[in-house]
Scaffold this active site. Sequence first.
Site, short mmCIF file in Angstrom:
data_model
loop_
_atom_site.label_atom_id
_atom_site.label_comp_id
_atom_site.label_asym_id
_atom_site.label_seq_id
_atom_site.Cartn_x
_atom_site.Cartn_y
_atom_site.Cartn_z
N SER A 116 0.83 -1.21 0.00
CA SER A 116 0.00 0.00 0.00
C SER A 116 0.86 1.26 0.00
CB SER A 116 -0.87 0.00 1.26
OG SER A 116 -1.44 1.26 1.46
N TYR A 147 -1.45 -0.58 10.09
CA TYR A 147 -1.63 -1.12 8.74
C TYR A 147 -0.41 -0.87 7.84
CZ TYR A 147 -3.80 -1.30 4.05
OH TYR A 147 -4.10 -1.55 2.74
N ASN A 176 -4.92 4.40 -3.52
CA ASN A 176 -6.38 4.39 -3.31
C ASN A 176 -7.20 3.94 -4.55
OD1 ASN A 176 -8.97 5.06 -2.33
ND2 ASN A 176 -8.06 6.59 -0.97
N THR A 217 -5.15 16.12 -0.36
CA THR A 217 -5.10 15.60 -1.75
C THR A 217 -4.78 14.11 -1.79
OG1 THR A 217 -2.78 16.28 -1.84
CG2 THR A 217 -4.40 17.78 -2.82
#
Length: 346
Positions: A116, A147, A176, A217
């Site tokens: 991620s 995480y 994302n 953002t």
Amino acid sequence: MSANVLVTGAGGFVGYHLVKYLVRSGYRVRAVDLHPPEYEESPAHEFEVLDLRQFEHCLIATRGIAEVYHLAADMGGIGYITAYHASITRNNALINLHMLEATRENGVRRFLFSSSACVYPQYLQKSADVTPLKEADAWPADPEEGYGLEKLFTEKACQYYREDFGLETRVVRFHNVYGPLGTYDGGKEKAPAAICRKVALAPDGGEIEVWGDGEQTRSFMYVDDCVEGIYRIMQSDSPEPLNLGTDELVTINQLVDTVAAIAGKRISLCHDLSQPQGVRGRNSDNTRLRRVLGWEPRTPLRQGLIPTYRWIEGELRKHGRIPMRAFASESIAVQQPVRTPAPGAV
Ligand code: NAD
Ligand code: GDC
């Protein structure tokens, strides 16, 4: 038919779409999760309900498999991952170490780990006008608590298994991901799905709650790009971590404006500064991805949000949460995305 492949987390959002992509590409797919997909039946050849925190279940999952696409994780949006540090760390560490070891014991050739953008240091993401993050920026480390730290640890474990045991590992850092058939309610949803739900439930001229001041953002990646990228990275010869995301940076307020325009609604915003916000800015530097693959995710945000919004709106209507007369976007002519969304998803 091509080799047997395993997709873990196949009952989840990205896993469901990846199984569909691999089946269409001619692979024989075993799918594993704690539960089947929530919204559509899995197209996998076999679907096994297993708990991958248990080593014996990982051995069952990986038997006779050539390649593992490992997506199973305890995960959610920023509200979820900041609320459950201990259980997320425990669950994901157990899943990942047991999966790596079972993969090795069963002689699997390749193992792709879904990491991620949360591995990137918080000290590089303090400005909305963020410099896009390069893979090498992950160290010195200061990742998202729980995480993100666990993901970074498992990235290293993949490297060690490759160096010590010759397991071909691939590490993908998703930025994302959004699209149809993703979680849109219940606490695990990420911003695109949450905003689509809120806009769909609001009347024309209504107000929705937005976490933070909305000037933070992000870049968002459409799920079709995500599964194509996963597949391309698995086939590549690059064992180093790779970003998988777009570099179309938007504020959350711009995300809301785009969704409202698709819905054909005038929406005003109520900013709640007490809600979780994560990093101030995050964007993907795709230089290494382009060099390795000669490809990068290309779906513009607005284009990907059209089927996403329509699917969420349709789900809410199906469950009686939107009265028929408020189903605004049906009457609006919107441009269809180039890629075909999941059958029955729009
Ligand atoms: P998801 O929550 O929709 O899917 C994850 C699946 O893993 C779920 O269906 C869940 O039931 C399953 N799972 C959890 N614990 C399990 C266990 N013990 N045994 C078996 N299955 C278990 O999430 P997603 O959005 O599809 O994400 C897929 C992967 O990509 C995850 O590893 C996630 O951390 C990573 N990722 C996703 C995003 C994103 O924006 N979606 C961003 C970065 C990284
Ligand atoms: O949840 P998320 O999409 O995760 O939130 C993005 C931003 O949108 C945050 O600043 C959040 O405060 C804001 N936001 C505004 N309103 C809302 O209603 C809302 N719901 C949500 N969820 N957010 C809202 C994610 C992780 C993932 C994954 C990816 C990798 O962090 O949660 O698990 O790893 O990153 O890119 P985000 O982008 O902070």
